[in-house]
Design an enzyme around this catalytic site. Sequence first.
Site, PDB file in Angstrom:
ATOM      1  N   THR A   7       0.749  -1.230   0.000  1.00 27.36           N
ATOM      2  CA  THR A   7       0.000   0.000   0.000  1.00 27.36           C
ATOM      3  C   THR A   7       0.784   1.288   0.000  1.00 27.36           C
ATOM      4  OG1 THR A   7      -1.661  -1.131   1.278  1.00 27.36           O
ATOM      5  CG2 THR A   7      -1.889   1.219   1.104  1.00 27.36           C
ATOM      6  N   LYS A  39      -8.172  -0.444  -0.970  1.00 23.69           N
ATOM      7  CA  LYS A  39      -7.828  -0.007   0.381  1.00 23.69           C
ATOM      8  C   LYS A  39      -8.416   1.360   0.712  1.00 23.69           C
ATOM      9  CE  LYS A  39      -3.737  -2.445  -0.824  1.00 23.69           C
ATOM     10  NZ  LYS A  39      -2.448  -2.268  -1.439  1.00 23.69           N
ATOM     11  N   GLY A  51      -8.498   5.596   3.882  1.00 24.62           N
ATOM     12  CA  GLY A  51      -7.610   4.603   3.301  1.00 24.62           C
ATOM     13  C   GLY A  51      -6.773   3.995   4.405  1.00 24.62           C
ATOM     14  N   SER A 130       3.994   1.901   2.403  1.00 30.68           N
ATOM     15  CA  SER A 130       5.339   1.610   1.919  1.00 30.68           C
ATOM     16  C   SER A 130       5.880   2.683   0.981  1.00 30.68           C
ATOM     17  CB  SER A 130       5.356   0.260   1.203  1.00 30.68           C
ATOM     18  OG  SER A 130       4.956  -0.768   2.082  1.00 30.68           O
TER      19      SER A 130
END
Length: 177
Positions: A7, A39, A51, A130
């Site tokens: 994500t 998400k 999110g 990430s």
Amino acid sequence: MEKSRSTTILVVRKDGKTVIAGDGQVTLGSSVMKSTAKKIRKLQDGRVVVGFAGSAADGLALMERLEEKLNKYRGNLLKAAVELAKDWRTDKFLRRLEAVLIAADKENMFLISGNGDVIEPDEPVLATGSGGDFARSAALALYRNTDLSAREIVEEAMKIASQICIYTNDNFTIEEL
């Protein structure tokens, strides 16, 4: 079990529009397990976008808790976020959840974590996950130096993040308020 990485979530508000995006990649170890994960969700009859980064089950559970808080506090995102963060930090079950939320409406945006964080950015650009730092950096540069719309900034910044971060793909879900 190997650590799951996934994500990039990015939200930008500009000219009365709030736009959030999330990529679709879920990575387990060195393998992409899914490329079309969703998400991002709208809550409160489309008045709030959320999110999550982290565990899917945990992120979805936290979204449900946030929606309960929004209902309880009549759509007041700040109050709902603070109350969720307090519960998340003190509740034995919630403390084990491994996710981070970004929630936004037309006036506010917050990063909410299990450490009790409810962070509102100085500028209306916020990211997590990430590839969050890559997306946020690109979005801030575009926000400060171009006339692009919020949606265009989000799309371009997410494209840049997907080209840099190995845990981010270019299969975006985008929601706009």
